[in-house]
Write an enzyme that holds these catalytic residues in place. Sequence first.
Site, PDB file in Angstrom:
ATOM      1  N   VAL A  10       0.858  -1.186   0.000  1.00 11.24           N
ATOM      2  CA  VAL A  10       0.000   0.000   0.000  1.00 11.24           C
ATOM      3  C   VAL A  10       0.891   1.231   0.000  1.00 11.24           C
ATOM      4  O   VAL A  10       1.948   1.233   0.628  1.00 11.24           O
ATOM      5  CB  VAL A  10      -0.962   0.033   1.212  1.00 11.24           C
ATOM      6  CG1 VAL A  10      -2.016  -1.050   1.114  1.00 11.24           C
ATOM      7  CG2 VAL A  10      -0.213  -0.082   2.523  1.00 11.24           C
ATOM      8  N   SER A  11       0.474   2.249  -0.712  1.00 16.83           N
ATOM      9  CA  SER A  11       1.206   3.505  -0.657  1.00 16.83           C
ATOM     10  C   SER A  11       0.819   4.212   0.620  1.00 16.83           C
ATOM     11  O   SER A  11      -0.109   3.811   1.319  1.00 16.83           O
ATOM     12  CB  SER A  11       0.861   4.385  -1.872  1.00 16.83           C
ATOM     13  OG  SER A  11      -0.476   4.840  -1.770  1.00 16.83           O
ATOM     14  N   THR A  12       1.527   5.291   0.935  1.00 15.28           N
ATOM     15  CA  THR A  12       1.230   6.011   2.174  1.00 15.28           C
ATOM     16  C   THR A  12      -0.168   6.616   2.146  1.00 15.28           C
ATOM     17  O   THR A  12      -0.765   6.858   3.174  1.00 15.28           O
ATOM     18  CB  THR A  12       2.256   7.130   2.408  1.00 15.28           C
ATOM     19  OG1 THR A  12       2.333   7.959   1.232  1.00 15.28           O
ATOM     20  CG2 THR A  12       3.627   6.547   2.690  1.00 15.28           C
TER      21      THR A  12
END
Length: 208
Positions: A10-12
């Site tokens: 997951v990205s931030t």
Amino acid sequence: MANNYGYIRVSTKDQNEQRQLHKMMERGVKARRIFVDRASGKNFERPQYQLLRKVLNEGDIVYMDALDRMGRNYDEVIAEWKYITRELKADIIVLENESLFDSRKFREMGDMGRLLEDQFLSLLSYVADQERKKIHQRQAEGIAVAKSQGKHLGRPQINLSNLSKNQRRIIEENHPKWRNGDITGVMLMEMLELKKNTFYKIMKEYEE
């Protein structure tokens, strides 16, 4: 004994971790065998992915939600896919499109399956590369249009006119104190929540 693993990236800004976890656990993947990276997909220098690579053995299965969770550089994705499925002899199943992205199906077909897998992965790389070029072209065209219309690109400039009422009140009340040396510039910057360059620019604008 073969094990089932899950890989989640997951990205931030992405809040889909729980959704992906639920999908893995529905497939019977134990929580301790799910590896989660919170990082961009531009390369594979991710700690949990690298750890997953080290623990995989022949016959293991890696589940992931979508192929772009593995990575976004598709040349590297293909290299990693081949490393896991051919060198380690583990398998990958992509839940988003399981009918296409299931390395076990290619393995069952023997040499013909390997040939089809190579063609499929090459086609995937070509399509992804074309999509990246389209995105970059659209971005370049959008920037050119914005510039031609005189629009400012990037973060909006902070000036006296777009400060909040509270910030303007703070300046009015404390500007004389700052000029008289009763408070420091650093103190006033903190009160206004402004960076040094912006602070002095606005003070100059206020005094004019």
